[in-house]
Design an enzyme around this catalytic site. Structure first.
Site, PDB file in Angstrom:
ATOM      1  N   CYS A  11       0.876  -1.172   0.000  1.00  0.00           N
ATOM      2  CA  CYS A  11       0.000   0.000   0.000  1.00  0.00           C
ATOM      3  C   CYS A  11       0.913   1.222   0.000  1.00  0.00           C
ATOM      4  O   CYS A  11       2.128   1.093   0.072  1.00  0.00           O
ATOM      5  CB  CYS A  11      -0.996  -0.004   1.161  1.00  0.00           C
ATOM      6  SG  CYS A  11      -0.309   0.160   2.812  1.00  0.00           S
ATOM      7  N   CYS A  85      -1.934   1.444  -4.387  1.00  0.00           N
ATOM      8  CA  CYS A  85      -0.646   2.089  -4.705  1.00  0.00           C
ATOM      9  C   CYS A  85      -0.607   2.551  -6.151  1.00  0.00           C
ATOM     10  O   CYS A  85       0.399   3.076  -6.616  1.00  0.00           O
ATOM     11  CB  CYS A  85       0.541   1.200  -4.364  1.00  0.00           C
ATOM     12  SG  CYS A  85       0.801  -0.211  -5.426  1.00  0.00           S
ATOM     13  N   CYS A  89       3.439   0.470  -8.578  1.00  0.00           N
ATOM     14  CA  CYS A  89       3.901  -0.910  -8.454  1.00  0.00           C
ATOM     15  C   CYS A  89       4.398  -1.430  -9.792  1.00  0.00           C
ATOM     16  O   CYS A  89       3.651  -1.428 -10.769  1.00  0.00           O
ATOM     17  CB  CYS A  89       2.769  -1.800  -7.955  1.00  0.00           C
ATOM     18  SG  CYS A  89       2.186  -1.343  -6.320  1.00  0.00           S
TER      19      CYS A  89
END
Length: 136
Positions: A11, A85, A89
């Protein structure tokens, strides 16, 4: 490397959702899964309300420290679970990715964090049921 499945929970701040998920995965898998967590912009410390919510159910995440998610962590993981996120990522072909849409517990009181915690637990239980063979 390990024979255990490696699960990475990500996160933004690695201070609430991903830490709770990692705590559940470690506890509920009994060590059968290698658990990692990280954040795209790690916070200074773990969310104390997330710590309290987990303590209520007997899981201590108070010693955890927000960490920066690395490209290597993603590459080396079998399953990558993201929790808001966004595009931060990295994506590697052949990995299993899931994006769990969960409310951010940051700034919320304990009574609002409990349902988030319980949602995370249900999702982790489902994930572990898929990853781990059933033993008689």
């Amino acid at each position: 490397m390990t024979d255990k499945p490696i699960v990475l929970f990500v996160c933004v701040h690695n201070a609430g959702r991903s830490q709770m998920a990692a705590g559940f995965a470690r506890t509920l898998s009994g060590g059968a899964v290698e658990v990692r967590s990280g954040g795209s912009e790690p916070g200074a410390s773990i969310n104390p309300i997330a710590v309290e919510a987990m303590r209520e159910i007997g899981i201590d995440i108070s010693a955890e420290v927000p960490q920066l998610m690395t490209t290597e962590q993603v590459r080396d993981s079998d399953v990558v679970i993201t929790m808001g996120c966004g595009d931060a990522c990295p994506i590697f072909p052949g990995k299993r990715y899931e994006d769990w849409e969960l409310q951010d517990p940051a700034g919320r009181p304990l009574d609002e964090v409990r349902p988030i915690r319980d949602d995370i637990r249900a999702r982790v239980e489902h994930l572990l049921a898929e990853l781990l063979p059933v033993t008689a």
